[in-house]
Design an enzyme around this catalytic site. Structure first.
Site, short mmCIF file in Angstrom:
data_model
loop_
_atom_site.label_atom_id
_atom_site.label_comp_id
_atom_site.label_asym_id
_atom_site.label_seq_id
_atom_site.Cartn_x
_atom_site.Cartn_y
_atom_site.Cartn_z
N VAL A 17 0.83 -1.21 0.00
CA VAL A 17 0.00 0.00 0.00
C VAL A 17 0.87 1.26 0.00
O VAL A 17 0.62 2.21 -0.76
CB VAL A 17 -0.95 0.01 1.22
CG1 VAL A 17 -1.84 1.24 1.20
CG2 VAL A 17 -1.79 -1.25 1.25
N LYS A 99 -6.64 -1.94 9.82
CA LYS A 99 -7.96 -2.37 10.30
C LYS A 99 -7.92 -3.11 11.63
O LYS A 99 -8.78 -2.91 12.49
CB LYS A 99 -8.68 -3.19 9.23
CG LYS A 99 -7.87 -4.32 8.60
CD LYS A 99 -7.30 -3.95 7.25
CE LYS A 99 -6.24 -4.96 6.84
NZ LYS A 99 -6.63 -5.74 5.70
N GLY A 181 -0.85 -9.93 -3.71
CA GLY A 181 -0.79 -8.90 -2.67
C GLY A 181 -2.11 -8.60 -2.00
O GLY A 181 -2.27 -7.56 -1.37
N GLU A 184 -3.32 -11.06 3.85
CA GLU A 184 -2.57 -10.50 4.97
C GLU A 184 -1.24 -11.24 5.09
O GLU A 184 -1.10 -12.37 4.61
CB GLU A 184 -3.36 -10.72 6.27
CG GLU A 184 -4.68 -9.99 6.33
CD GLU A 184 -4.51 -8.49 6.17
OE1 GLU A 184 -3.85 -7.87 7.01
OE2 GLU A 184 -5.04 -7.93 5.19
N LYS A 199 -12.87 -5.36 10.26
CA LYS A 199 -13.48 -4.30 9.45
C LYS A 199 -14.93 -4.05 9.89
O LYS A 199 -15.39 -2.92 9.96
CB LYS A 199 -13.43 -4.68 7.96
CG LYS A 199 -12.02 -4.68 7.39
CD LYS A 199 -11.96 -5.40 6.06
CE LYS A 199 -10.58 -5.31 5.43
NZ LYS A 199 -10.40 -6.25 4.33
N GLY A 297 -5.47 -4.90 -2.63
CA GLY A 297 -4.47 -4.65 -3.66
C GLY A 297 -3.88 -3.26 -3.53
O GLY A 297 -4.45 -2.38 -2.90
N1 HSE Z 1 -6.35 -9.03 3.23
C1 HSE Z 1 -7.30 -8.00 2.98
C2 HSE Z 1 -8.37 -8.55 2.06
C3 HSE Z 1 -6.64 -6.81 2.34
O1 HSE Z 1 -8.14 -9.61 1.47
O2 HSE Z 1 -9.43 -7.95 1.94
C4 HSE Z 1 -7.51 -5.61 2.22
O3 HSE Z 1 -7.96 -5.16 3.45
#
Ligand code: HSE
Length: 418
Positions: A17, A99, A181, A184, A199, A297
């Site tokens: 990011v 998050k 990418g 996590e 989230k 991403g």
């Molecule tokens: N690992 C998280 C997902 C990345 O797959 O949504 C974005 O928050």
């Protein structure tokens, strides 16, 4: 009229990011935002940016009076919280994508925003490119927000799509998500539902003003879903999705959880494939609205960070109206859910806990469809253990006021009463 602020950014993190943001800012000179310094953990890693930009000393950023915005996109939750706390205390606005940190420290973050009178924006932390937080903050009045259902984790949605449509096995699909990418650093966070839960914790605050600890919200990931579940889904003309949802019940309280669910083909969430996220909001008068976009991403996440940075030029901040100007509704487990449950052995499924069972199927992998009081999911773990797979039926929530009528109807259908 207040003029736009020049934003001098101290950036923490230069991973997927952070670097994405650096590239995006390079291409957006009109934003009047420049990165003064980037704090990284590993100075030996080769970076695609001038060496003088980087430091490993976080205080250089946090104590620099010229830096008025801290953007924090690191992985570790506790260091992220320390950075955010110090930045707010030092009078800097904060943009964060962490998050897990936000979910774990929500009450403190809310308090610090008030105490130090600084904005804390985190649009990128949920649903990446979809502006869900600002929409919930600004557009939907508490009373009008009937329900919100969302796919908030790109990796699990990607894995489900690849497994059931492209016939990859679980490991291959996960590896692909990692390579691209989305996943996590510890993919268990995605697969077992933790990331979606995190989230959902703060989306509930922006949606309803509810501030709840993640551990009090019922959740699961996709780790127990079997190919045989997908076969049943296909027979029923459904898709399997990991759905985070909240619904205002007739008693004014809110039912909220994150669980796998069968979704029908006319549900907009069925349309959400791969790393995309989707949010369906049902509100008074407007009926249903559907938001759709990339939820993971580098560039999709960076675009949300960029939007927060841009909003800071106009002194934007979350007001948390539903929390501070209204009496927020309570979370409740006083309702029922219609579930599909597959398992290897009957002994792992406590049949006496069901209000009624509508379907059961024998075979090597057995399954049933039945109605459970939600308090059993809150209190017990059998539905996550011993290879048991629980998937909610579409329209799973049954309210207290409906249960008697439905139970009677179901027993009549089964020929048990007339
Ligand atoms: N690992 C998280 C997902 C990345 O797959 O949504 C974005 O928050």
């Amino acid at each position: 009229m207040e003029t736009q602020r020049q934003l001098n950014i101290g950036l923490f993190g230069f991973g997927v990011v952070g670097e994405g943001l650096y590239r995006v800012l390079e291409q957006t000179p009109s934003l009047q935002a420049n990165i003064v310094k980037v704090c990284i953990k590993d100075p030996t890693k080769k970076r695609n940016a001038p060496a003088e930009l980087f430091t490993t000393d976080r205080n250089i950023l946090l104590n620099d009076p010229e830096i008025n915005v801290i953007v924090e996109v690191i992985n570790e939750s506790e260091p992220a919280f320390e950075i955010v706390s110090t930045a707010l205390k030092n009078g800097k606005a904060v943009v964060s994508a962490s998050k897990k940190m936000i979910a774990e420290h929500l009450p403190e973050i809310l308090e610090m925003q008030q105490k130090y009178n600084q904005p804390f924006l985190c649009e990128s932390a949920a649903c990446a490119s979809i502006p869900v937080i600002r929409n919930l903050e600004e557009y939907y009045d508490n009373d009008l927000l009937h329900s919100i259902r969302a796919i908030v984790n790109g990796s699990t949605n990607f894995i489900l799509t690849k497994m059931f449509e492209d016939k990859l096995d679980f490991k291959q699909a996960l590896m692909l998500a990692q390579q691209l990418g989305f996943a996590e650093a510890d993919p268990v966070l995605d697969v077992e539902g933790w990331d979606a839960l995190n989230k959902w914790t703060f989306l509930l605050t922006h949606a309803y003003g509810i501030v709840e600890k993640p551990e009090n919200i019922v959740f699961n990931g996709i780790q127990n879903i079997k190919l045989s579940d997908a076969v049943v889904a296909k027979e029923k003309n459904h898709e399997i999705k990991l759905v985070a949802q909240a619904k205002k019940l007739q008693n004014g309280k809110v039912a909220a959880f994150v669980l796998p669910q069968f979704v029908t083909h006319d549900d907009p969430l069925a349309f959400v494939k791969n790393e995309f996220n989707g949010v369906v909001i049902e509100s008074g008068f407007a009926d249903k609205q559907f938001f759709y976009g990339k939820g993971a991403g580098s560039f999709p996440t960076a675009s949300a960070v960029l939007s927060d940075i841009s909003a800071l030029r106009y002194q934007y901040r979350y007001e948390y109206k539903k929390l501070y100007y209204h009496q927020p509704p309570q979370l409740t487990n006083e309702f029922y859910v219609r579930t599909y449950i597959s398992f290897d052995d009957w002994k792992h499924v406590p049949r006496d806990k069901f209000e009624w069972i509508e379907e059961w199927h024998a075979g090597e992998r057995k399954y049933l469809v039945g109605v459970l009081h939600f308090k059993h999911l809150q209190a017990d773990a059998w539905w996550k253990e011993n290879n048991v797979s629980l998937i909610l039926a579409p329209d799973a929530i049954i309210e207290d006021v409906e249960i008697r009528k439905l139970k009677k109807k179901s027993l009549e259908l089964a020929g048990i009463v007339d």
